[in-house]
Scaffold this active site. Sequence first.
Site, PDB file in Angstrom:
ATOM      1  N   ARG A  76     -78.478 -36.186 -61.276  1.00 41.69           N
ATOM      2  CA  ARG A  76     -79.451 -37.336 -61.876  1.00 41.69           C
ATOM      3  C   ARG A  76     -78.516 -38.335 -62.452  1.00 41.69           C
ATOM      4  NH1 ARG A  76     -81.298 -35.509 -66.486  1.00 41.69           N
ATOM      5  NH2 ARG A  76     -81.370 -33.322 -66.200  1.00 41.69           N
ATOM      6  N   TYR A 210     -80.822 -37.619 -53.965  1.00 42.73           N
ATOM      7  CA  TYR A 210     -80.876 -36.276 -54.744  1.00 42.73           C
ATOM      8  C   TYR A 210     -82.150 -36.089 -55.369  1.00 42.73           C
ATOM      9  CZ  TYR A 210     -79.909 -33.230 -58.571  1.00 42.73           C
ATOM     10  OH  TYR A 210     -80.426 -32.207 -59.447  1.00 42.73           O
ATOM     11  N   GLY A 212     -83.496 -35.132 -57.916  1.00 40.20           N
ATOM     12  CA  GLY A 212     -83.582 -35.476 -59.612  1.00 40.20           C
ATOM     13  C   GLY A 212     -83.658 -36.981 -59.676  1.00 40.20           C
ATOM     14  N   HIS A 238     -90.066 -29.963 -71.061  1.00 41.10           N
ATOM     15  CA  HIS A 238     -89.291 -29.318 -70.271  1.00 41.10           C
ATOM     16  C   HIS A 238     -89.228 -27.745 -70.307  1.00 41.10           C
ATOM     17  CE1 HIS A 238     -85.008 -29.983 -68.484  1.00 41.10           C
ATOM     18  NE2 HIS A 238     -85.644 -29.750 -67.572  1.00 41.10           N
ATOM     19  N   CYS A 262     -78.506 -22.854 -70.170  1.00 44.69           N
ATOM     20  CA  CYS A 262     -78.791 -22.199 -71.380  1.00 44.69           C
ATOM     21  C   CYS A 262     -79.623 -20.970 -71.095  1.00 44.69           C
ATOM     22  CB  CYS A 262     -79.314 -23.030 -72.380  1.00 44.69           C
ATOM     23  SG  CYS A 262     -78.074 -24.224 -72.905  1.00 44.69           S
ATOM     24  N   GLY A 263     -80.090 -20.694 -69.894  1.00 45.91           N
ATOM     25  CA  GLY A 263     -80.879 -19.322 -69.601  1.00 45.91           C
ATOM     26  C   GLY A 263     -82.282 -19.859 -69.558  1.00 45.91           C
ATOM     27  N   LYS A 264     -82.939 -20.815 -68.947  1.00 44.51           N
ATOM     28  CA  LYS A 264     -84.121 -21.124 -68.793  1.00 44.51           C
ATOM     29  C   LYS A 264     -84.897 -20.387 -67.709  1.00 44.51           C
ATOM     30  CE  LYS A 264     -87.021 -25.461 -68.282  1.00 44.51           C
ATOM     31  NZ  LYS A 264     -86.265 -26.061 -67.373  1.00 44.51           N
ATOM     32  N   THR A 265     -84.425 -20.670 -66.531  1.00 46.11           N
ATOM     33  CA  THR A 265     -84.897 -19.983 -65.161  1.00 46.11           C
ATOM     34  C   THR A 265     -84.681 -18.307 -65.351  1.00 46.11           C
ATOM     35  OG1 THR A 265     -84.367 -22.045 -63.825  1.00 46.11           O
ATOM     36  CG2 THR A 265     -84.740 -19.784 -62.746  1.00 46.11           C
ATOM     37  N   SER A 266     -83.556 -17.957 -66.001  1.00 43.17           N
ATOM     38  CA  SER A 266     -83.042 -16.588 -66.138  1.00 43.17           C
ATOM     39  C   SER A 266     -84.106 -15.989 -66.957  1.00 43.17           C
ATOM     40  CB  SER A 266     -81.838 -16.284 -66.273  1.00 43.17           C
ATOM     41  OG  SER A 266     -81.299 -16.567 -67.789  1.00 43.17           O
TER      42      SER A 266
HETATM   43  C1  SPV Z   1     -82.511 -30.470 -64.324  1.00 37.17           C
HETATM   44  O1  SPV Z   1     -81.568 -30.933 -64.374  1.00 37.17           O
HETATM   45  O2  SPV Z   1     -83.219 -30.179 -65.719  1.00 37.17           O
HETATM   46  C2  SPV Z   1     -83.271 -30.099 -63.464  1.00 37.17           C
HETATM   47  C3  SPV Z   1     -82.987 -30.411 -62.120  1.00 37.17           C
HETATM   48  O3  SPV Z   1     -84.150 -29.467 -63.440  1.00 37.17           O
HETATM   49  S1  SPV Z   1     -83.107 -32.552 -61.807  1.00 37.17           S
HETATM   50  O4  SPV Z   1     -84.349 -32.254 -60.552  1.00 37.17           O
HETATM   51  O5  SPV Z   1     -82.336 -33.011 -61.431  1.00 37.17           O
HETATM   52  O6  SPV Z   1     -84.109 -32.947 -62.989  1.00 37.17           O
HETATM   53 MN    MN Z   2     -85.091 -29.410 -65.537  1.00 38.36          MN
END
Ligand code: SPV
Ligand code: MN
Length: 609
Positions: A76, A210, A212, A238, A262-266
């Site tokens: 981003r 990209y 983001g 978020h 910091c472990g969001k997806t996990s």
């Molecule tokens: C993040 O950076 O929080 C993402 C990926 O989820 S993006 O699409 O780049 O925002």
């Molecule tokens: Mn995100």
Amino acid sequence: MDKNNLQKLEKLNNHYVMDMVEETIQLCKPTKVTVITDSKDDINYVKELAIINGEEKKLNMEGHTIHFDGYYDQGRDKQHTKYLLSQDVDWGLGVNSIEKEKGLKEIYSFLDGSMAGKEMLVKFFSLGPTNSIFSLKALQITDSAYVAHSEGLLYRQGYEEFKKLNGSPDFFFFLHSAGRLENGVSADIDKRRIYINLEENRVYSVNNQYAGNSLGLKKLAFRLAIHKAQQEGWLAEHMFVMGVHSHKGRVSYFTGAFPSGCGKTSTAMIPGQTIIGDDIAYLRKIDGKVRAVNVESGIFGIIRDVNKEDDPLIYYALTTPRELIFSNVLINEGKPYWMGMKKEIPDNGINFSGEWYKGKKDKGGNKIDPSHKNSRFTLRLNALKNLDPKASDPAGVPIKAIIYGGRDSDTTVPIAESLTWEHGVFLGAIVESETTAATIGAQGVRKHNPMANLDFVSVPFMTYMENHFRFKTGLKEIPKIYAVNYFLKDENGNYLTKKIYNKLWILWAEGRVNGDYEAIETPIGRIPKYEGLKEISARELGKDYTKEEYIKVFSIRIEKYLEKMERVSKIFKNVKMPSAFTEELKAQTERLKETKAKFGEDIISPFKF
Ligand code: SPV
Ligand code: MN
């Protein structure tokens, strides 16, 4: 536009849509215009177009494709993402903005003729489930089939939803052009701009690919949604949404916000639990309860370190036939490779730098990794075997707990329950994360990231916080709020808690919201009693959780917490904040000082409270 495409637009009976498409054609001057409905044929058309125009290439596995973003377009672009503002507003925490007329003039000049020789796609989406009070409508125009294809995987189709608007202008509008392409990637990176018009719910994005930056529906729509939510009294966050499953057969839904890394997806993928979403959630009050939906229907996930052992469900999805886009990984003989996949990576191939070989360096002399550290996969959530059955429920799911996660090696306990709603909002507002080797710059530097939302808050920070404090009004069931930290370290820099323990903390919280476990009240919130964790560990991990382990991580480090309060005071010193926040900060600091005086110790064992 030919007759067929025009008819598709006319069927929507919405002159605002017509006007926007017309204006965009005038401005961007595409060679061809194609309107995409929700039909299988139209959706397929986008997928094929991405292959035909070279934005994606087929890999060996059926349905898998690879897309590359430019070498300098791998994340981003915060610097060039700006709000178009017609007047000066005090946002509190820094925000990137540009005077509206000036910004519009600049971005229109970059968009002028940007689609010459290209095909313009017009596509409709629903943010959140369709046929739902949560659903926001979004119109995306782009000259990138990759962008339209990605959004088709990540979001619910919305052509039929637009018909239900009955001609209203109540939708978001995103205009994207990848700009001039060289070797398939945006060439004029110096002219990359993402300008957000909050007053008219429009975003313009140019000279980038990209996701983001380019996908309107992702972080650009998120910014518009935060603004809209604040005006209407709901929350756009978020956050992941997940189902936490107790051994009693009960499921309790949680949302959670964590800064990246910091472990969001996990957390959302903890074994034995079910996932609804991993990035963005809308939360509303319905019949006295908080209900939430996943705004998305797919995952744009970081692929680094995804392997069979650590992420078996994602790994399975990435290695079986399905519609799936890899981005910025290494390709060798039609197969994708990425760092941390726990497989041997070939010494050459094609990656985000073009032809790649081991030891290749960029112009600055930096070694180029085989896969970019932000390389990703894009897939539909239904590729995951742990998808929650209510993932697309138009009514959302009832939320029992909200989690805020940070990354901190020496201060906060693995899990603490807030004393009140206000205390919980305060805990969210003071989230910090330490930089890791994964980001450029010094390691271990603490960055304040309130609600993991610092990059996206699109209203003055005071207003954003007020909306959170106020959100409990009228609720019959107030979700409990937890702060977690998976990253405490010992004196030698080794992590004190293993990844599998995340399951202990989350299942303890699930028990708490249902009255199952006891807690110890400390100055920083309620922490688990040893017995509860011991019981969960024996049952869920088949492992004895020792008293020593417990004492080490759940002792309250008074001095460190006081240092944190000082950092927080400093940050907010010149920021207008709601009185509820100021009171919480004062009360938290006083409780810590009183405890220090009472015990005469700096680090206090949980058994002493
Ligand atoms: C993040 O950076 O929080 C993402 C990926 O989820 S993006 O699409 O780049 O925002
Ligand atoms: Mn995100």
